[in-house]
Design a protein around this motif. Structure first.
Motif, short mmCIF file in Angstrom:
data_model
loop_
_atom_site.label_atom_id
_atom_site.label_comp_id
_atom_site.label_asym_id
_atom_site.label_seq_id
_atom_site.Cartn_x
_atom_site.Cartn_y
_atom_site.Cartn_z
N VAL A 91 0.82 -1.21 0.00
CA VAL A 91 0.00 0.00 0.00
C VAL A 91 0.86 1.26 0.00
O VAL A 91 0.59 2.21 -0.75
CB VAL A 91 -0.95 0.01 1.21
N TYR A 92 1.90 1.31 0.83
CA TYR A 92 2.69 2.53 0.96
C TYR A 92 3.47 2.84 -0.32
O TYR A 92 3.97 3.97 -0.48
CB TYR A 92 3.64 2.43 2.16
N GLU A 93 3.58 1.88 -1.23
CA GLU A 93 4.23 2.12 -2.51
C GLU A 93 3.22 2.27 -3.65
O GLU A 93 3.29 3.22 -4.45
CB GLU A 93 5.19 0.97 -2.83
N SER A 94 2.27 1.34 -3.73
CA SER A 94 1.37 1.32 -4.87
C SER A 94 0.31 2.42 -4.83
O SER A 94 -0.08 2.95 -5.88
CB SER A 94 0.69 -0.05 -4.99
N LEU A 95 -0.15 2.81 -3.63
CA LEU A 95 -1.19 3.84 -3.56
C LEU A 95 -0.63 5.22 -3.95
O LEU A 95 -1.26 5.92 -4.75
CB LEU A 95 -1.83 3.87 -2.18
N PRO A 96 0.53 5.66 -3.42
CA PRO A 96 1.09 6.93 -3.91
C PRO A 96 1.38 6.90 -5.41
O PRO A 96 1.20 7.92 -6.09
CB PRO A 96 2.39 7.08 -3.09
#
Length: 287
Positions: free
Chosen positions: A221-226
């Motif tokens: 999440v911390y990589e793909s969402l941004p």
């Protein structure tokens, strides 16, 4: 009354009300218990016109919880997330320890924000800056890169299906896309799907040449969402503004993108029938 420079320090984050810019500054602390998404966000400046409300409730163990509500269409991060973030990862939620007059300060802070909030309806454009995306996003079956003008898929020899591998690496200019769908890697079937103007591809993400499949250890999440939020901001920056006769609004590309996004979330089981209908009607009415 809150005055410029007033600060609320909560668990893993600090909120500051800045009257000079009429904005809420959120600084996320780094630590072992801080959600990694918050580490990636670092600091965000939220114009108060991007918020539709601020709530104040009592949490567990006498904590005080502030929760800012974002207007539809105001923040690319929350638009891409589409309600899939866990409560603990919600960047608009601040938990304050109980006692020590914290509830009084929180109430004053909340009231000061409410006095300056803008309209509650959908925003015409993004009002919050997209977070800085990672240089590359490593999915299970591909490595993605976004240079501001195009997204590149480089397939993994071990993770990609034969259909993707045979088709070769793909490149999608932002101008050739109408939207995207992000399915959290914390849910079954997590993936990032681009929506080309030429039409939908294979409905199976592992066969769709415009999709990257996540998995354990891939597409966090911390990589793909941004990454998805930055791409969505670039897409919306190019989207034409819809116009229509007074009193008879015509749904524009952005509204249809949202409705298509909702349909995909509904078909994937991420929205109930009632939630899907309510959100669909809301976006249609706000078009």
């Amino acid at each position: 009354m809150c005055r410029m420079g007033d600060v609320l320090a909560g668990n893993h984050a600090v909120w500051e009300f800045d009257r000079t810019t009429n904005s809420l500054i959120i600084r996320f602390a780094r630590g072992m218990r801080t959600p990694r998404l918050w580490h990636a966000l670092g600091e965000r400046r939220i114009p108060l016109e991007a918020l539709s409300g601020v709530g104040l409730t009592v949490g567990r163990r006498d904590t005080v919880v502030l929760h800012a509500r974002v207007r539809v269409g105001a923040d690319p991060l929350m638009e891409a997330a589409a309600g899939q973030l866990r409560e603990a990862c919600d960047p608009y939620r601040l938990v304050l320890p109980g006692g020590g007059g914290g509830s009084g300060r929180a109430a004053a802070f909340t009231e000061a924000l409410r006095e300056r909030l803008g309209p509650a309806g959908p925003a015409e454009r993004f009002l919050v800056s997209a977070p800085e995306p990672p240089a590359t996003l490593k999915a299970y079956d591909a490595r993605l890169a976004f240079d501001g003008g195009a997204v590149t898929f480089r397939w993994s020899r071990t993770g990609a299906t034969s259909a993707k591998w045979k088709a070769g690496d793909q490149r999608y200019p932002v101008a050739a896309l109408t939207g995207l769908v992000w399915h959290s890697p914390e849910r079954s079937g997590g993936h990032l799907r681009l929506l080309p103007r030429e039409g939908a591809g294979d409905p199976r993400p592992d066969h769709d040449l415009a999709s990257a499949v996540f998995g354990v250890g891939y597409g966090a999440v911390y990589e793909s969402l941004p990454f998805a939020a930055a791409l969505l901001a670039a897409l919306r920056a190019r989207a034409p503004v819809a116009s229509g006769a007074a009193g008879a609004p015509v749904p524009g590309p952005r509204s249809w993108e949202r409705i298509q996004h909702l349909a995909e979330l509904h078909s994937a089981g991420l929205l109930t029938d009632a939630e899907y209908r309510a959100l669909r009607d809301r976006f249609t009415a706000g078009a």
